[in-house]
Design an enzyme around this catalytic site. Sequence first.
Site, mmCIF file in Angstrom:
data_model
loop_
_atom_site.group_PDB
_atom_site.id
_atom_site.type_symbol
_atom_site.label_atom_id
_atom_site.label_comp_id
_atom_site.label_asym_id
_atom_site.label_seq_id
_atom_site.Cartn_x
_atom_site.Cartn_y
_atom_site.Cartn_z
ATOM 1 C CE LYS A 107 -0.066 3.369 4.647
ATOM 2 N NZ LYS A 107 -0.039 3.496 6.099
ATOM 3 C CG ASN A 118 -1.701 1.229 1.423
ATOM 4 O OD1 ASN A 118 -1.805 2.027 0.492
ATOM 5 N ND2 ASN A 118 -2.279 1.408 2.602
ATOM 6 C CD GLU A 148 -3.672 -2.406 7.161
ATOM 7 O OE1 GLU A 148 -2.550 -2.616 6.711
ATOM 8 O OE2 GLU A 148 -4.328 -1.390 6.905
ATOM 9 C CD GLU A 188 -2.880 5.651 6.556
ATOM 10 O OE1 GLU A 188 -2.823 5.715 5.312
ATOM 11 O OE2 GLU A 188 -1.987 5.114 7.239
ATOM 12 N N GLY A 197 2.292 2.233 10.754
ATOM 13 C CA GLY A 197 3.282 3.302 10.623
ATOM 14 C C GLY A 197 3.941 3.697 11.929
ATOM 15 C CB SER A 236 4.930 -1.805 12.175
ATOM 16 O OG SER A 236 4.550 -0.460 12.359
ATOM 17 C CG HIS A 268 -5.783 2.036 4.985
ATOM 18 N ND1 HIS A 268 -5.373 3.023 5.864
ATOM 19 C CD2 HIS A 268 -4.775 1.137 4.924
ATOM 20 C CE1 HIS A 268 -4.157 2.725 6.300
ATOM 21 N NE2 HIS A 268 -3.775 1.577 5.752
#
Length: 253
Positions: free
Chosen positions: A11, A9, A170, A100, A176, A216, A98
């Site tokens: 991003k 991904n 996730e 985010e 991250g 991560s 996702h």
Amino acid sequence: MRKKIIAGNWKMHKTYKEGIALVEDCIKLAEKEKIKEVEIIFCTPFIHLRKISKLTDNIKHINTGAQNCHWEEQGAFTGEISCSMIKSCGAAYVILGHSERRQYFNETHEQLTKKVTAALKHDLTPIFCCGEPLEIREANTHIELIGKQIRESLFHLDKEMITKVVIAYEPVWAIGTGKTATTEQAQEMHAFIRKTLAHHYDFETAESISILYGGSCKPSNAKELFSQPDVDGGLIGGAALQVEDFIALANSF
Ligand code: PGA
């Protein structure tokens, strides 16, 4: 047999040129390492999709995906992109839900339900993300939340359709942050997701769905994570931006 998958991904990273170079180098290294049993997916910004799909066209186990889509076919939705547009670029996958997007763009489960349906209608495989924020994990209500996310956005699908979905667990606190879920935490949640699917559909259906871990994930922890019985691969952010790391992840099964 469930598919083993490494999905990158990207991003909002990589210019057009940088993205193409990354994929070209990944293809070369994957060839050199003779990786064939694992499906490698590049989930790139929209601008890269057409070119990368062309580069990966003749490689059966390497594919491309988008990171979002709109649920409508077309219309006055400035800045949005439809599934048929994504499909017309040659992509096979689309990441949906996702954290985010849930967090910064206020994506709701009603929207996600429609996006999942639209993607499947256009023969795009959704990589449906679920995961709990830190406060939910600390309150020990993560199991309930993940069950709800799965039920609300996926259970409108029939048995045939759900088998076309890939799920990514996730935990938001691991994305991250450099803080990975332990193998026990990952396996516990993946087994829970599979049990939830088995309960609503049936055992065989649940057994056929790939469930990826994200947060991560890197070469140093991937082998242990991927050795878990319900972890079928990874959705990779940071480590997907470097050739050696990304291909090392594909080599971690
Ligand atoms: P990360 O991101 O690997 O950088 O934690 C994963 C993701 O957001 O999908």
